[in-house]
Motif scaffolding. Structure first.
Motif, PDB file in Angstrom:
ATOM      1  N   VAL A  80      40.511  72.360  23.939  1.00  0.00           N
ATOM      2  CA  VAL A  80      39.331  73.111  23.503  1.00  0.00           C
ATOM      3  C   VAL A  80      39.799  74.382  22.800  1.00  0.00           C
ATOM      4  O   VAL A  80      40.574  75.154  23.375  1.00  0.00           O
ATOM      5  CB  VAL A  80      38.424  73.458  24.697  1.00  0.00           C
ATOM      6  CG1 VAL A  80      37.232  74.282  24.257  1.00  0.00           C
ATOM      7  CG2 VAL A  80      37.968  72.188  25.400  1.00  0.00           C
ATOM      8  N   PRO A  81      39.357  74.630  21.579  1.00  0.00           N
ATOM      9  CA  PRO A  81      39.864  75.773  20.796  1.00  0.00           C
ATOM     10  C   PRO A  81      39.810  77.115  21.522  1.00  0.00           C
ATOM     11  O   PRO A  81      40.808  77.837  21.580  1.00  0.00           O
ATOM     12  CB  PRO A  81      38.963  75.763  19.549  1.00  0.00           C
ATOM     13  CG  PRO A  81      38.573  74.327  19.393  1.00  0.00           C
ATOM     14  CD  PRO A  81      38.406  73.811  20.787  1.00  0.00           C
ATOM     15  N   TRP A  82      38.659  77.461  22.101  1.00  0.00           N
ATOM     16  CA  TRP A  82      38.558  78.796  22.707  1.00  0.00           C
ATOM     17  C   TRP A  82      39.335  78.904  24.014  1.00  0.00           C
ATOM     18  O   TRP A  82      39.560  80.012  24.506  1.00  0.00           O
ATOM     19  CB  TRP A  82      37.089  79.169  22.921  1.00  0.00           C
ATOM     20  CG  TRP A  82      36.370  78.352  23.945  1.00  0.00           C
ATOM     21  CD1 TRP A  82      35.738  77.173  23.757  1.00  0.00           C
ATOM     22  CD2 TRP A  82      36.200  78.671  25.334  1.00  0.00           C
ATOM     23  NE1 TRP A  82      35.183  76.715  24.927  1.00  0.00           N
ATOM     24  CE2 TRP A  82      35.445  77.620  25.917  1.00  0.00           C
ATOM     25  CE3 TRP A  82      36.596  79.722  26.146  1.00  0.00           C
ATOM     26  CZ2 TRP A  82      35.091  77.600  27.248  1.00  0.00           C
ATOM     27  CZ3 TRP A  82      36.247  79.704  27.487  1.00  0.00           C
ATOM     28  CH2 TRP A  82      35.510  78.664  28.024  1.00  0.00           C
ATOM     29  N   LEU A  83      39.743  77.775  24.588  1.00  0.00           N
ATOM     30  CA  LEU A  83      40.576  77.795  25.790  1.00  0.00           C
ATOM     31  C   LEU A  83      42.066  77.725  25.464  1.00  0.00           C
ATOM     32  O   LEU A  83      42.900  77.938  26.341  1.00  0.00           O
ATOM     33  CB  LEU A  83      40.206  76.624  26.709  1.00  0.00           C
ATOM     34  CG  LEU A  83      38.853  76.697  27.423  1.00  0.00           C
ATOM     35  CD1 LEU A  83      38.591  75.400  28.174  1.00  0.00           C
ATOM     36  CD2 LEU A  83      38.802  77.894  28.357  1.00  0.00           C
ATOM     37  N   ALA A  93      43.071  83.535  36.838  1.00  0.00           N
ATOM     38  CA  ALA A  93      43.309  82.292  37.582  1.00  0.00           C
ATOM     39  C   ALA A  93      42.202  81.280  37.300  1.00  0.00           C
ATOM     40  O   ALA A  93      42.470  80.095  37.066  1.00  0.00           O
ATOM     41  CB  ALA A  93      43.401  82.592  39.076  1.00  0.00           C
ATOM     42  N   ALA A  94      40.950  81.748  37.297  1.00  0.00           N
ATOM     43  CA  ALA A  94      39.833  80.849  36.999  1.00  0.00           C
ATOM     44  C   ALA A  94      39.923  80.343  35.557  1.00  0.00           C
ATOM     45  O   ALA A  94      39.628  79.172  35.281  1.00  0.00           O
ATOM     46  CB  ALA A  94      38.503  81.572  37.218  1.00  0.00           C
ATOM     47  N   PHE A  95      40.359  81.215  34.648  1.00  0.00           N
ATOM     48  CA  PHE A  95      40.514  80.809  33.243  1.00  0.00           C
ATOM     49  C   PHE A  95      41.598  79.749  33.113  1.00  0.00           C
ATOM     50  O   PHE A  95      41.453  78.783  32.353  1.00  0.00           O
ATOM     51  CB  PHE A  95      40.856  82.036  32.392  1.00  0.00           C
ATOM     52  CG  PHE A  95      40.900  81.753  30.921  1.00  0.00           C
ATOM     53  CD1 PHE A  95      39.741  81.462  30.222  1.00  0.00           C
ATOM     54  CD2 PHE A  95      42.100  81.789  30.233  1.00  0.00           C
ATOM     55  CE1 PHE A  95      39.777  81.211  28.853  1.00  0.00           C
ATOM     56  CE2 PHE A  95      42.149  81.540  28.872  1.00  0.00           C
ATOM     57  CZ  PHE A  95      40.977  81.243  28.177  1.00  0.00           C
ATOM     58  N   ALA A  96      42.684  79.905  33.867  1.00  0.00           N
ATOM     59  CA  ALA A  96      43.759  78.909  33.843  1.00  0.00           C
ATOM     60  C   ALA A  96      43.254  77.555  34.335  1.00  0.00           C
ATOM     61  O   ALA A  96      43.618  76.504  33.794  1.00  0.00           O
ATOM     62  CB  ALA A  96      44.931  79.381  34.711  1.00  0.00           C
ATOM     63  N   MET A  97      42.418  77.569  35.364  1.00  0.00           N
ATOM     64  CA  MET A  97      41.859  76.315  35.881  1.00  0.00           C
ATOM     65  C   MET A  97      41.010  75.617  34.816  1.00  0.00           C
ATOM     66  O   MET A  97      41.107  74.401  34.638  1.00  0.00           O
ATOM     67  CB  MET A  97      41.012  76.592  37.125  1.00  0.00           C
ATOM     68  CG  MET A  97      41.780  77.164  38.298  1.00  0.00           C
ATOM     69  SD  MET A  97      40.681  77.615  39.665  1.00  0.00           S
ATOM     70  CE  MET A  97      41.673  78.851  40.496  1.00  0.00           C
ATOM     71  N   LEU A  98      40.188  76.396  34.107  1.00  0.00           N
ATOM     72  CA  LEU A  98      39.372  75.814  33.045  1.00  0.00           C
ATOM     73  C   LEU A  98      40.246  75.283  31.914  1.00  0.00           C
ATOM     74  O   LEU A  98      39.945  74.242  31.319  1.00  0.00           O
ATOM     75  CB  LEU A  98      38.386  76.857  32.510  1.00  0.00           C
ATOM     76  CG  LEU A  98      37.284  77.300  33.477  1.00  0.00           C
ATOM     77  CD1 LEU A  98      36.410  78.367  32.844  1.00  0.00           C
ATOM     78  CD2 LEU A  98      36.440  76.114  33.921  1.00  0.00           C
TER      79      LEU A  98
END
Length: 253
Positions: A86-89, A143-148
């Protein structure tokens, strides 16, 4: 003639397997220490409060965070190469997010909150509390961003499903616990929310490490057992070659 590949397995591959497993175990030990420390306190207390000045669990809290930091860096190094589709991720890799979160937890381990972990709404709140609270919140967010991010990598379907569930639940539960703390409403539930969010986040990191070790092991096995395909000969070309060879022999005679 076809030959079997005898190239020795990459030393880097073996190191990534070891780093993944060791990192996962360190994170699991850190989570165990946090749970034991929290269960030893018979009053309402958020996770950060375990390391507050004067708390009997302060030393254990620091040890747990240092183990988490070490394990986080190990897993981040071993899992490098993962990239979200996903581009924004995909602004940066999940391993970078984990490494940054680990760096912030390192700061939190050394700059703990003051006695009672005061909220940022009163005169008791100090710069020390501000630093600890800020880095802890940012670490949870990363951490939550890494999971996503891991939720949208290629392959590794089970890890993707677990990461999506962990990322959403960690963000929601941690936010709910923080809001209850700020409102000073049902902090008993808020403290449980924070402990649950911490457990999910650290559990996910341990799973990421073990899944990375399995993936690296499979890659190593494929490398060791790989054999190049035997060349395919065109039957017409083979017949023509034999005819030409026979002609040359007849002429030479």
């Amino acid at each position: 003639m076809p030959t079997e590949n005898t190239t020795p397995p990459s030393a880097g591959n073996a190191l990534r397997i070891v780093a993944s497993i060791v990192g996962s175990l360190l994170v699991a030990v850190a989570l165990t220490i946090i749970w034991v420390a929290r269960l030893s306190i018979d009053r309402v207390l958020y996770v950060s409060g375990l390391g507050a000045d004067g708390e009997p669990t302060a030393g254990w809290f620091e040890l747990a965070l240092l183990l988490l930091v070490t394990g986080g860096f190990a897993v981040a190094w071993a899992s490098r190469g993962l990239r979200s589709t996903v581009p924004w991720l995909s602004i940066w890799s999940p391993s970078f997010s984990v490494a940054m979160a680990s760096s912030l937890f390192l700061v939190a381990s050394q700059v703990t909150c003051t006695t009672g972990c005061p909220l940022p709404v009163g005169p008791a709140f100090t710069w020390q509390d501000l630093v600890h609270t800020t880095v802890a919140v940012l670490a949870f967010a990363l951490a939550a961003f890494a999971m996503l991010q891991v939720s949208f990598v290629e392959g590794r379907r089970t890890l993707r499903v677990l990461s999506l569930g962990a990322g959403i639940s960690t963000a929601v539960i941690a936010a709910a616990g923080g809001i209850l703390s700020l409102l000073q409403f049902r902090t008993d539930i808020g403290s449980i929310f924070e402990l649950v969010a911490t457990t999910i986040g650290m559990g996910w990191l341990a799973i990421l490490g073990m899944d990375t070790a399995v993936a690296q092991r499979r890659r190593r096995v494929r490398r060791e057992t790989w054999k190049p395909a035997a060349p395919t000969l065109d039957p017409h070309q083979s017949t023509a070659r034999r005819t030409a060879t026979g002609a040359l022999v007849a002429v030479s005679r």
